[in-house]
Motif scaffolding. Structure first.
Motif, mmCIF file in Angstrom:
data_model
loop_
_atom_site.group_PDB
_atom_site.id
_atom_site.type_symbol
_atom_site.label_atom_id
_atom_site.label_comp_id
_atom_site.label_asym_id
_atom_site.label_seq_id
_atom_site.Cartn_x
_atom_site.Cartn_y
_atom_site.Cartn_z
ATOM 1 N N TYR A 455 0.800 -1.219 0.000
ATOM 2 C CA TYR A 455 0.000 0.000 0.000
ATOM 3 C C TYR A 455 0.835 1.273 0.000
ATOM 4 O O TYR A 455 0.294 2.365 0.124
ATOM 5 N N VAL A 456 2.147 1.130 -0.120
ATOM 6 C CA VAL A 456 3.021 2.314 -0.081
ATOM 7 C C VAL A 456 2.938 3.078 -1.397
ATOM 8 O O VAL A 456 3.043 2.502 -2.484
ATOM 9 N N THR A 457 2.737 4.394 -1.294
ATOM 10 C CA THR A 457 2.762 5.281 -2.457
ATOM 11 C C THR A 457 3.998 6.170 -2.371
ATOM 12 O O THR A 457 4.310 6.697 -1.297
ATOM 13 N N LEU A 458 4.704 6.315 -3.474
ATOM 14 C CA LEU A 458 5.850 7.226 -3.539
ATOM 15 C C LEU A 458 5.338 8.583 -4.010
ATOM 16 O O LEU A 458 4.765 8.692 -5.085
ATOM 17 N N VAL A 459 5.529 9.605 -3.178
ATOM 18 C CA VAL A 459 4.998 10.938 -3.460
ATOM 19 C C VAL A 459 6.150 11.906 -3.685
ATOM 20 O O VAL A 459 7.022 12.046 -2.821
ATOM 21 N N GLY A 460 6.147 12.557 -4.840
ATOM 22 C CA GLY A 460 7.225 13.471 -5.188
ATOM 23 C C GLY A 460 6.837 14.922 -5.020
ATOM 24 O O GLY A 460 5.738 15.336 -5.394
ATOM 25 N N GLY A 461 7.735 15.708 -4.445
ATOM 26 C CA GLY A 461 7.568 17.150 -4.336
ATOM 27 C C GLY A 461 8.875 17.835 -4.667
ATOM 28 O O GLY A 461 9.915 17.187 -4.829
ATOM 29 N N GLY A 462 8.826 19.159 -4.768
ATOM 30 C CA GLY A 462 10.030 19.902 -5.132
ATOM 31 C C GLY A 462 10.139 20.093 -6.630
ATOM 32 O O GLY A 462 9.439 19.429 -7.417
ATOM 33 N N GLY A 463 11.029 20.975 -7.038
ATOM 34 C CA GLY A 463 11.166 21.305 -8.452
ATOM 35 C C GLY A 463 11.594 20.148 -9.327
ATOM 36 O O GLY A 463 11.268 20.099 -10.509
ATOM 37 N N SER A 464 12.340 19.178 -8.750
ATOM 38 C CA SER A 464 12.819 18.029 -9.532
ATOM 39 C C SER A 464 12.054 16.752 -9.214
ATOM 40 O O SER A 464 12.569 15.649 -9.398
ATOM 41 N N ALA A 465 10.815 16.875 -8.745
ATOM 42 C CA ALA A 465 10.026 15.703 -8.333
ATOM 43 C C ALA A 465 9.945 14.652 -9.435
ATOM 44 O O ALA A 465 10.146 13.457 -9.193
#
Length: 714
Positions: A455-465
């Protein structure tokens, strides 16, 4: 009726960002970026008032329509890193047989904050029985004459009775000196760590007091009526009055803001959050919708500061490629920014004429094997992780990190030729090395926090997400999600952050009275920090091994109407969302019951063992809120839906059914309760009697016929 808004401001080392968010829908109305005003007479506060005025005027927003305003700052972190802190005098106190232990516990050596940068500490100790006004005054004067600018009062057992610490603080204030006490920082026993934490806090007070006054005035000058809130290192916010007392809580708040944005804005249940910049990636954990925190260290020393658990790696958009003997061997930690080179993927194709490969040392002392591409016109560009991701199509068109295809291909084709492979093969090798480094940390965090990998989701943030997150998802098989407005996710986190407070006490075998008392104390504390009491949730945790009783409170600064205005989803829509959250077919998902805001779903499964001879029926439970967000997902869990009137019957029977009995002790199941608008986490409680005690307080205003969902698991 005018639209109410929330403003978030993130003061970074280079830029100050601001966003305006609709208070009801959480949609971004405006965003702005200006250079941080370090050198202005008013310091960073000048930039804050400038960006507030500009973003209000540019978007025709009245200051009276600002419901919430907060800012995150790196000032405390930078002050510690740069050694720009006040000198601290510690007045230790104790008496009787514990006197020598107290003297040792309060004596604090200079703390090395960075190489060659020290927090200077001066020490005095007095017998508490001999303490009087004259002795306090004499001790403060002696510390002041040595160079102390701030006073810390620290007495053994002051968490039980802070009277003497308060006397010292009052006398120091009369002498126009800043002062703080160990009891103000932590309610835990452990005199040495408590004193050290108070010393670090005290060293920050003068600088942060100056900034707090200026930023508060900046908001008043903009005619904004609501109080200014400041980001904390645990992902919450607190009032500016609290910052004046406990500036240490703002340390590392920049790291906390990004995951706070993911948690509030993206409604993540279980995931790994990446804030990907140009030089590094900050990796943190979200579990059951909560950010994971731990005790921070300063100068290699433990403190009682609760901060976001962040792991930082030198892998990001600008990470340089290392090549040895025509083989790509590594990526990072040096970045194109450090080397002073532009990215290969962000230039125009006309700037790369007959490109060739050369190698440089980004900084003196670095190995000379960092690859750059050079045009015959003399222009130089660094190979980067962003270039590799762009070449392989991981970065979608229109993304903040999207580059120029033609120039990027010319550069990577040259590197591929040098290494005896295609441009794509070279880029794949770079991505593989970067992802393996990051996944080592991700897997460690998943194991450490016992996340369910399904159930793990990889969540990207930041300018280089996009540079990193999509590739990680492809390699690991985890679901991937890029946060909306990823380059501004930290600023969004500030704008949407909740008020947060925590109290920890050393209590052996806490009684019902202890639990009720700490709950009342944390509610009082969070309301003082700016939370509306009607929005406050309290979680109680008991660590029987360390004898620590904790109360963690979260709340918002006003009643939010988003949930109440949301159009109701149909059962079919809810079922689809539950299926997506659990990664199973819709046909396998059963709707069990709706209770107020909450919707319970179950997907029963049959587990076989011993070559199919043994069969066991199991539940895969999912609880969605009315917006269709999964707030809890558990395999091997059990549920009960019951009215409040059945606590002493059905609920107790339910808990007893799933309690594990042994000669050593009885182990009750982990428990969550869902009712009205509330999700009550009781997983930190270790006895049924303590659970019943908390329920008595929490359910005081729930009607006897009101339904409650219980989800339990071992």
């Amino acid at each position: 009726m005018s639209k109410k808004v929330r403003i978030g401001i993130d003061v970074g080392g280079t830029f100050t960002d601001a966003v305006v968010i609709d208070n009801d829908t959480y949609e971004i109305i405006a965003k702005k970026k200006i250079p941080t005003t370090h050198d202005a007479v008013g310091g960073v506060a000048t930039g804050i008032v400038n960006i507030i005025n500009e973003i209000l005027q540019d978007n025709n927003i009245s200051p009276l329509d600002v419901n919430f305003i907060a800012h995150g700052t790196t000032q405390a972190t930078n002050a510690l890193l740069e050694g720009d802190v006040a000198k601290v005098g510690v007045l230790g106190m104790g008496t009787g047989i514990d006197s020598s232990t107290a003297k040792s516990g309060t004596h604090t050596e200079d703390i090395e904050l960075a190489q060659g940068k020290f927090l200077k500490v001066y020490n005095r100790f007095v017998d508490s029985k001999k303490l009087n006004e004259a002795l306090i005054e004499q001790s403060i004067e002696e510390l002041k004459s040595e160079g102390a600018e701030v006073i810390v009062a620290s007495e053994a057992y002051s968490v039980d009775d802070p009277t003497n610490e308060l006397k010292v603080i009052e006398k120091a204030n009369q002498k126009e000196m800043f002062a703080t006490g160990g009891h103000e920082i932590s309610q835990l026993y452990g005199l040495k760590v408590r004193t050290r934490t108070a010393v670090v806090n005290a060293s920050l007070i003068p600088k942060m007091m100056e900034t707090a006054n200026m930023t508060e005035q900046a908001v008043k000058d903009a005619n904004i009526q609501t109080q200014l809130m400041i980001m904390r290192c645990d992902g919450g916010v607190m009032s500016i009055d609290e910052v004046r007392k406990r500036p240490i809580l703002t340390m590392l708040s920049g790291l906390a803001a990004g995951v706070a944005g993911a948690l509030m804005y993206e409604k993540v249940t279980d995931g790994i959050f990446f804030e990907v910049g140009g030089t590094s990636v900050d990796i943190s954990v979200i579990k059951d919708g909560k950010v994971m925190i731990k005790n921070a260290q300063v100068g290699g020393h433990h403190t009682y500061l609760q901060s976001l658990d962040v792991r930082t790696l030198g892998i990001a958009g600008g990470s340089m490629v290392i090549v040895k003997d025509a083989q790509i061997v590594d990526v990072g930690p040096r970045s194109a920014h450090i080397a002073g080179k532009e990215y290969e993927c962000f230039t125009d194709a006309k700037n790369l004429v007959n490109p060739t490969i050369q190698f440089i040392s980004p900084k003196e002392g670095d190995s000379k094997d960092h690859a750059i591409v050079v045009s015959e016109t003399g222009q130089e560009y660094s190979f980067t992780l962003a270039g590799a991701a762009n070449l392989l199509g991981y970065v979608p068109e229109g993304d903040y990190a999207y580059g120029h295809k033609e120039a990027n291909y010319k550069a990577w084709n040259a590197l591929g030729n040098y290494c005896g492979m295609t441009a794509e093969e070279a880029a794949q090798q770079v991505i593989k090395i970067a992802c393996e480094k990051v996944m080592t940390v991700v897997n460690m965090l998943i194991d450490e926090y016992e996340l369910d990998r399904n159930y793990v989701t990889l969540v990207g943030g930041g300018g280089s997400a996009s540079v990193l997150t999509y590739a990680l998802g492809k390699i690991s098989g985890h679901k991937v999600q890029i946060a909306k407005n990823a380059p501004y996710i930290s600023t969004i986190g500030v704008a949407l952050a909740m008020v947060r407070e925590q109290i920890e006490k050393t209590v052996v075998n806490p009684t019902d009275e202890d639990i009720k008392k700490i709950r009342a104390e944390v509610i009082e504390k969070i309301v003082k920090s700016g939370a509306n009491e009607d929005t406050v949730d309290v979680m109680i945790e008991i660590d029987a091994q360390k004898n620590i009783l904790s109360a963690i409170a979260t709340g918002s600064t006003e009643m939010r109407s988003k949930d109440l205005n949301q159009a109701a989803l149909t059962i079919e829509q809810m079922t689809k969302k539950a299926s997506e959250a659990m990664n199973i077919d819709t046909d396998s998902m059963q709707f069990i019951q709706n209770v107020a805001r909450w919707n319970l779903f179950n997907a029963p499964i049959e587990k076989k063992s011993l070559f199919g001879l043994m069969k066991k029926n199991m539940n895969r439970l999912c609880v969605l809120d009315r917006e269709g967000v999964a707030r809890l997902r558990k395999e091997g869990a059990y549920y009960l839906v019951f009215p409040k009137s059945a606590i002493q019957s059905d609920f107790i029977d339910f808990m007893n059914d799933y309690t594990v009995y042994s000669d050593a002790n009885d182990t009750i199941p982990k428990l969550f309760l869902f009712y009205k608008e509330k999700m009550l986490d009781l997983t930190g409680i270790q006895s049924l009697q303590q659970i019943l005690s908390i329920m008595e307080v929490e359910l005081e205003f729930v009607l006897e016929d009101d339904q409650i969902i219980a989800v339990a698991y071992q």
